[in-house]
Design a protein around this motif. Sequence first.
Motif, PDB file in Angstrom:
ATOM      1  N   GLU A 214       0.823  -1.212   0.000  1.00 32.11           N
ATOM      2  CA  GLU A 214       0.000   0.000   0.000  1.00 32.11           C
ATOM      3  C   GLU A 214       0.854   1.257   0.000  1.00 32.11           C
TER       4      GLU A 214
ATOM      5  N   ASP B 245      -0.518  -4.445   3.288  1.00 29.40           N
ATOM      6  CA  ASP B 245      -0.591  -3.112   3.892  1.00 29.40           C
ATOM      7  C   ASP B 245       0.298  -3.211   5.133  1.00 29.40           C
TER       8      ASP B 245
ATOM      9  N   ASP C 283      -1.239  -0.649   8.936  1.00 25.66           N
ATOM     10  CA  ASP C 283      -2.509   0.044   8.757  1.00 25.66           C
ATOM     11  C   ASP C 283      -2.915   0.756  10.051  1.00 25.66           C
TER      12      ASP C 283
ATOM     13  N   ARG D 187      -8.913   0.510   0.592  1.00 23.38           N
ATOM     14  CA  ARG D 187      -8.425   0.002  -0.704  1.00 23.38           C
ATOM     15  C   ARG D 187      -8.844  -1.452  -0.902  1.00 23.38           C
TER      16      ARG D 187
ATOM     17  N   GLU E 172      -6.984  -3.909   1.668  1.00 19.75           N
ATOM     18  CA  GLU E 172      -7.823  -3.928   2.862  1.00 19.75           C
ATOM     19  C   GLU E 172      -9.125  -4.699   2.632  1.00 19.75           C
TER      20      GLU E 172
HETATM   21 MG    MG Z   1      -4.339   0.834   5.243  1.00 16.70          MG
END
Ligand code: MG
Length: 336
Positions: free
Chosen positions: A94, A116, A119, A276, A280
Amino acid sequence: MSKNKVITIERHIIEGERAHPGASGHFSGLLRDLTLAFKMIWREVSKAGLVNILGTLGRENIHGDDLKKLDLFADETIYRAMDHGGHLCVMASEENEDVLHIPENYPTGKYVLIYDPLDGSSNIDANITIGTIFSIYGRVTRSGQGTMVDCLQPGYKQVAAGYVVYGSSTMLVYTTGDGVHGFTLDPAIGEFLLSHENIRIPRRGSIYSVNEGNYHRWSDNLKKYISYLQEEDKTTGRPYSSRYIGALVGDVHRTLLYGGIFMYPADSKRPHGKLRLMYEGNPMAFLLEQAGGRATNGCERILDIQPRQLHQRVPLFLGSEEDVVIAEEFLQGKRT
Ligand code: MG
Ligand code: AHM
């Protein structure tokens, strides 16, 4: 004496792979390497306040958010743990606009890793739960370096997905399409131990989770759904309680264990939502479905969406089956 067996994540992964005759061992090797990266990130996250590595680096990531030092550390740690194992043909993070290639001097493999790295990073300074999310696909191209084509696969093609929640204890939750299993890190021995076998989300919960600060930007249908959740009705356990951390991994983890619904809807400022799809939406949708829950963008199953861009956003509604079905009915105007 306790009757429970002590099962490390490594053993769980290897036993899971043994159940598939002909497995090459690459998949378990990939997950083992990933687990090492998670422990390295956990080590830094847990001492972040002590060594004063927090604070912005003075540059922004591709989404315009402040890039914190820990985000960068987590991003590089995962890439460096995974670039030389021979299991992957390409990665996407990400934090990076384009796909991440395997260095020329290392072998490539048959899997694709999308992640990711950290996060919920806006929570770091307040010592609130943050997490890492990952998603694994089989490659589509035949050999050599993987490409964008390998990354842009719909979520139903995931072969594994999971997250690590760095909270009051650190947990790794993952699925390979055979249920959802949770492991708690024993910091003294540095091992993830099976603590939540075959997690099942309740069919209906009593908690909703959404950033209500965006209320005035929502559609009327969504506002009606929120009003429904707040109405008094003993037979359906309403009003629901509201809980929102603002860090996806923590909010989804609670939803998985307690049931209810998590939402990051579209609104007048963000017509495609904020979260996303690849980093995610898909991994969380795979986990939720594997636990008996449901995940939708309001009119389509998240896992069926054909991605067009690596960083595309998606409205996200996930949680208990009955709660998400009712949300869909409101969003589609079938209930008012
Ligand atoms: Mg994130
Ligand atoms: P990030 O990837 O920049 O950390 O943003 C994603 C986070 C999610 O963890 C969380 O669900 C959401 O953003 C919260 O957004 P908001 O502050 O708009 O409620």
